[in-house]
Design a protein around this motif. Structure first.
Motif, PDB file in Angstrom:
ATOM      1  N   ALA A 102      -9.497  19.310  12.565  1.00 59.93           N
ATOM      2  CA  ALA A 102      -8.233  19.102  12.060  1.00 59.93           C
ATOM      3  C   ALA A 102      -6.932  19.330  12.746  1.00 59.93           C
ATOM      4  CB  ALA A 102      -7.956  19.553  10.550  1.00 59.93           C
ATOM      5  N   ARG A 103      -7.093  20.238  13.616  1.00 57.44           N
ATOM      6  CA  ARG A 103      -6.144  20.754  14.483  1.00 57.44           C
ATOM      7  C   ARG A 103      -5.984  20.005  15.745  1.00 57.44           C
ATOM      8  NH1 ARG A 103      -6.740  25.703  17.006  1.00 57.44           N
ATOM      9  NH2 ARG A 103      -9.080  25.900  16.608  1.00 57.44           N
ATOM     10  N   PHE A 104      -7.157  19.140  16.010  1.00 58.42           N
ATOM     11  CA  PHE A 104      -7.070  18.488  17.400  1.00 58.42           C
ATOM     12  C   PHE A 104      -7.027  17.118  17.112  1.00 58.42           C
ATOM     13  CE2 PHE A 104      -9.137  22.383  17.982  1.00 58.42           C
ATOM     14  CZ  PHE A 104      -8.442  22.971  18.810  1.00 58.42           C
ATOM     15  N   SER A 105      -6.803  16.520  15.927  1.00 58.44           N
ATOM     16  CA  SER A 105      -6.911  14.964  15.498  1.00 58.44           C
ATOM     17  C   SER A 105      -5.378  14.701  16.173  1.00 58.44           C
ATOM     18  CB  SER A 105      -6.873  14.668  14.343  1.00 58.44           C
ATOM     19  OG  SER A 105      -5.932  15.387  13.473  1.00 58.44           O
ATOM     20  N   ASN A 106      -5.124  13.208  16.009  1.00 52.76           N
ATOM     21  CA  ASN A 106      -3.988  12.860  16.547  1.00 52.76           C
ATOM     22  C   ASN A 106      -3.534  11.855  15.567  1.00 52.76           C
ATOM     23  OD1 ASN A 106      -1.949  12.071  18.079  1.00 52.76           O
ATOM     24  ND2 ASN A 106      -2.961  10.328  19.254  1.00 52.76           N
ATOM     25  N   PRO A 107      -2.283  12.306  15.095  1.00 51.47           N
ATOM     26  CA  PRO A 107      -1.661  13.694  14.928  1.00 51.47           C
ATOM     27  C   PRO A 107      -2.460  14.697  14.310  1.00 51.47           C
ATOM     28  CG  PRO A 107      -0.669  12.387  13.056  1.00 51.47           C
ATOM     29  CD  PRO A 107      -1.590  11.520  13.616  1.00 51.47           C
ATOM     30  N   PRO A 108      -2.315  16.018  14.418  1.00 52.30           N
ATOM     31  CA  PRO A 108      -2.977  17.167  13.873  1.00 52.30           C
ATOM     32  C   PRO A 108      -2.712  17.072  12.230  1.00 52.30           C
ATOM     33  CG  PRO A 108      -1.870  18.036  15.607  1.00 52.30           C
ATOM     34  CD  PRO A 108      -1.103  16.577  15.428  1.00 52.30           C
ATOM     35  N   LEU A 109      -3.858  17.243  11.378  1.00 51.25           N
ATOM     36  CA  LEU A 109      -3.709  17.085  10.170  1.00 51.25           C
ATOM     37  C   LEU A 109      -3.305  18.027   9.149  1.00 51.25           C
ATOM     38  CD1 LEU A 109      -7.235  15.703   9.319  1.00 51.25           C
ATOM     39  CD2 LEU A 109      -5.331  14.381   8.953  1.00 51.25           C
ATOM     40  N   SER A 110      -2.360  17.684   8.395  1.00 46.60           N
ATOM     41  CA  SER A 110      -1.933  18.612   7.286  1.00 46.60           C
ATOM     42  C   SER A 110      -2.990  18.568   6.178  1.00 46.60           C
ATOM     43  CB  SER A 110      -0.619  18.159   6.785  1.00 46.60           C
ATOM     44  OG  SER A 110       0.632  18.233   7.630  1.00 46.60           O
ATOM     45  N   THR A 111      -3.465  19.835   5.887  1.00 46.16           N
ATOM     46  CA  THR A 111      -4.676  20.036   4.991  1.00 46.16           C
ATOM     47  C   THR A 111      -4.800  21.136   4.074  1.00 46.16           C
ATOM     48  OG1 THR A 111      -6.924  19.660   5.261  1.00 46.16           O
ATOM     49  CG2 THR A 111      -5.964  21.011   6.896  1.00 46.16           C
ATOM     50  N   VAL A 112      -5.587  20.958   3.090  1.00 43.27           N
ATOM     51  CA  VAL A 112      -5.712  22.357   2.314  1.00 43.27           C
ATOM     52  C   VAL A 112      -6.769  23.125   2.963  1.00 43.27           C
ATOM     53  CG1 VAL A 112      -6.509  23.201   0.160  1.00 43.27           C
ATOM     54  CG2 VAL A 112      -5.113  21.141   0.292  1.00 43.27           C
ATOM     55  N   ARG A 113      -6.395  24.299   3.290  1.00 45.56           N
ATOM     56  CA  ARG A 113      -7.313  25.240   3.919  1.00 45.56           C
ATOM     57  C   ARG A 113      -8.415  26.053   3.123  1.00 45.56           C
ATOM     58  NH1 ARG A 113      -5.101  29.205   8.037  1.00 45.56           N
ATOM     59  NH2 ARG A 113      -5.015  27.541   9.539  1.00 45.56           N
TER      60      ARG A 113
ATOM     61  N   HIS B 292       0.889  -1.038  -0.013  1.00 43.45           N
ATOM     62  CA  HIS B 292      -0.007   0.031  -0.044  1.00 43.45           C
ATOM     63  C   HIS B 292       0.826   1.187   0.022  1.00 43.45           C
ATOM     64  CE1 HIS B 292       0.803   0.892   4.235  1.00 43.45           C
ATOM     65  NE2 HIS B 292       0.715  -0.428   4.475  1.00 43.45           N
ATOM     66  N   PRO B 293       0.274   2.408  -0.323  1.00 39.33           N
ATOM     67  CA  PRO B 293       1.323   3.552  -0.451  1.00 39.33           C
ATOM     68  C   PRO B 293       1.558   4.049   0.809  1.00 39.33           C
ATOM     69  CG  PRO B 293      -0.779   3.845  -1.970  1.00 39.33           C
ATOM     70  CD  PRO B 293      -1.079   2.587  -1.253  1.00 39.33           C
ATOM     71  N   LYS B 294       2.748   4.757   0.895  1.00 41.85           N
ATOM     72  CA  LYS B 294       3.168   5.120   2.075  1.00 41.85           C
ATOM     73  C   LYS B 294       2.742   6.638   2.596  1.00 41.85           C
ATOM     74  CE  LYS B 294       5.247   1.513   2.986  1.00 41.85           C
ATOM     75  NZ  LYS B 294       4.783   0.629   4.081  1.00 41.85           N
ATOM     76  N   ALA B 295       1.834   7.073   1.399  1.00 40.70           N
ATOM     77  CA  ALA B 295       1.158   8.642   1.616  1.00 40.70           C
ATOM     78  C   ALA B 295      -0.343   8.601   1.035  1.00 40.70           C
ATOM     79  CB  ALA B 295       2.268   9.351   0.815  1.00 40.70           C
ATOM     80  N   PHE B 296      -1.174   9.504   1.423  1.00 38.01           N
ATOM     81  CA  PHE B 296      -2.385   9.484   0.970  1.00 38.01           C
ATOM     82  C   PHE B 296      -2.907  10.870   0.954  1.00 38.01           C
ATOM     83  CE2 PHE B 296      -2.487   5.058   2.141  1.00 38.01           C
ATOM     84  CZ  PHE B 296      -3.542   4.125   1.260  1.00 38.01           C
ATOM     85  N   PHE B 297      -3.687  11.005   0.106  1.00 35.96           N
ATOM     86  CA  PHE B 297      -4.432  12.425  -0.144  1.00 35.96           C
ATOM     87  C   PHE B 297      -5.783  12.127   0.016  1.00 35.96           C
ATOM     88  CE2 PHE B 297      -6.863  15.292  -2.860  1.00 35.96           C
ATOM     89  CZ  PHE B 297      -6.862  16.349  -1.867  1.00 35.96           C
TER      90      PHE B 297
ATOM     91  N   VAL C 236       2.648   6.113   7.275  1.00 31.22           N
ATOM     92  CA  VAL C 236       1.716   6.493   6.389  1.00 31.22           C
ATOM     93  C   VAL C 236       1.951   7.968   6.612  1.00 31.22           C
ATOM     94  CG1 VAL C 236      -0.596   6.610   5.205  1.00 31.22           C
ATOM     95  CG2 VAL C 236       0.539   4.446   5.998  1.00 31.22           C
ATOM     96  N   ALA C 237       1.935   8.846   5.690  1.00 33.61           N
ATOM     97  CA  ALA C 237       1.871  10.248   5.626  1.00 33.61           C
ATOM     98  C   ALA C 237       0.403  10.854   4.871  1.00 33.61           C
ATOM     99  CB  ALA C 237       2.815  11.006   5.065  1.00 33.61           C
ATOM    100  N   ILE C 238      -0.057  11.648   5.617  1.00 32.20           N
ATOM    101  CA  ILE C 238      -1.399  12.216   5.138  1.00 32.20           C
ATOM    102  C   ILE C 238      -1.637  13.663   5.094  1.00 32.20           C
ATOM    103  CG2 ILE C 238      -3.902  12.473   5.756  1.00 32.20           C
ATOM    104  CD1 ILE C 238      -3.864   9.804   7.094  1.00 32.20           C
ATOM    105  N   VAL C 239      -2.171  13.956   3.779  1.00 33.42           N
ATOM    106  CA  VAL C 239      -2.652  15.468   3.434  1.00 33.42           C
ATOM    107  C   VAL C 239      -4.067  15.439   3.129  1.00 33.42           C
ATOM    108  CG1 VAL C 239      -2.479  17.394   2.160  1.00 33.42           C
ATOM    109  CG2 VAL C 239      -0.290  16.331   2.823  1.00 33.42           C
TER     110      VAL C 239
END
Length: 354
Positions: free
Chosen positions: A290-301, A249-254, A279-282
């Motif tokens: 998104a700021r309070f998830s564990n870990p905090p999410l990198s995301t498009v605002r 499986h991929p090591k990163a997901f959008f 696994v990295a996530i954006v």
């Protein structure tokens, strides 16, 4: 309406005295008992001074001239609860209407309108949140000409709209993952639907088509790692469980929405996989959670509140006489937190906005 002469006769004073008392003439000297008797008589007879009549007339005219605005939400209550994206747009609309002094507001939910067909009341303007076909509006009313679409536009030559460049935003997120050394990226997303009269049709989701386009260009691999469900937290959870069952499986997901990404985080944690080291996530949206998830999410605002506010400003301008449709595309920002593994996000209590 009573006259000053009638008040004078009943109060047993002169008409001049009545006139000066009713018009708050401070230069007149009159017993407090007499003043009270005049005012009480005027009240009983329903008398209004010129100032009071003008004030009432002004208020009546203002009420008549105040615009009547309708808001249509294409999402059900359940859909809004599952994805706060559209709630935030609606809140931006309501805040701006309040600032503009608009109090005559009608709120409609598309699901209710289609279940029990109804005509709109006489509205000066309409704000539509979501993908709503023109045929639904035409079925509801032929009278509304001032319409602004939020997050979608069926015809930019006819309607005002406020949208987001989903293609550019998705590229920004994927290019960030590529810059971190990921050559294979997975996609988890939902289905976009346009609401037509008595049916829904699946429509293009620019996040998915941009992802597929970049694969075709050879930017990265991932054609075998595309998972589509619904834009809900539970769907994100189930799709990530399905994705990580594959050995390679991929090591990163959008992931195309924050609620889906939060569900996906839970699936990864249950599988004993660490984010971002395994696994990295954006994600996409930047809802408050998104700021309070564990870990905090990198995301498009996405500036959803501003979308709603801008929509109201366009509508008020259109109602003031503008004829040419205006289509506004608001920018997005990439918010880098811990879920993507970027060295820029070393402090868990800070974020980097690009």
């Amino acid at each position: 309406m009573a006259t000053i002469k009638e008040i004078a006769q009943k109060s047993n004073v002169s008409t001049a005295t009545v006139s000066r008392v009713l018009n708050n003439d401070d230069s007149i000297t009159v017993l407090e008992e007499t003043r009270h008797r005049i005012l009480q008589t005027a009240k009983e007879l329903g008398y209004q001074t010129i100032h009071e009549r003008r004030k009432k007339q002004t208020q009546t005219q203002a009420k008549k001239s105040a615009p009547s605005i309708g808001i249509i939400a294409c999402q059900t209550v359940e859909e809004e609860l599952n994805d706060p994206y559209f709630i935030s747009i609606r809140q931006g609309i309501e805040e701006e209407l309040y600032r503009q002094g608009v109090s005559r507001i009608g709120s409609y939910r598309l699901n209710d309108m289609l279940t029990v067909p109804q005509e709109f009341p006489a509205l000066d303007g309409l704000l539509v949140i979501g993908r709503l076909g023109e045929d639904v509006l035409k079925q509801g009313s032929q009278k509304i000409t001032n319409i602004v679409y939020l997050n979608y536009v069926p015809d930019e030559e006819l309607y005002d709209s406020v949208t987001v460049d989903f293609e550019k935003a998705t590229k920004k997120a994927l290019e960030h993952l590529m810059s971190l050394g990921h050559h294979k990226i997975g996609y988890i997303g939902g289905v976009e639907r346009e609401h037509l009269q008595r049916k829904k049709v699946i429509s293009e989701d620019k996040r998915l088509t941009t992802f597929e386009s970049m694969i075709k260009k050879g930017d990265f691999e991932g054609s075998d790692a595309i998972y589509i469900g619904e834009y809900t937290m539970s769907s994100g959870y189930e799709l990530m469980k399905k994705a990580i069952q594959k050995k390679k499986h991929p090591k990163a997901f959008f992931i195309a929405s924050d609620p889906m990404a939060i569900g996906a985080l839970r699936a990864l944690q249950e599988a004993g996989l660490s984010v971002p080291s395994d696994v990295a996530i954006v994600a996409f949206d930047d809802i408050e959670a998104a700021r309070f998830s564990n870990p905090p999410l990198s995301t498009v605002r996405v500036y959803t509140r501003e979308m709603g506010q801008t929509g109201v400003k366009l509508l008020m301008d259109r109602m003031s006489g503008r004829k040419l449709p205006v289509n506004v595309t608001l920018p997005t920002s990439l918010v880098i937190r811990q879920s993507c593994g970027s060295p820029l996000a070393v402090n868990p209590f800070k974020e980097v906005v690009q």
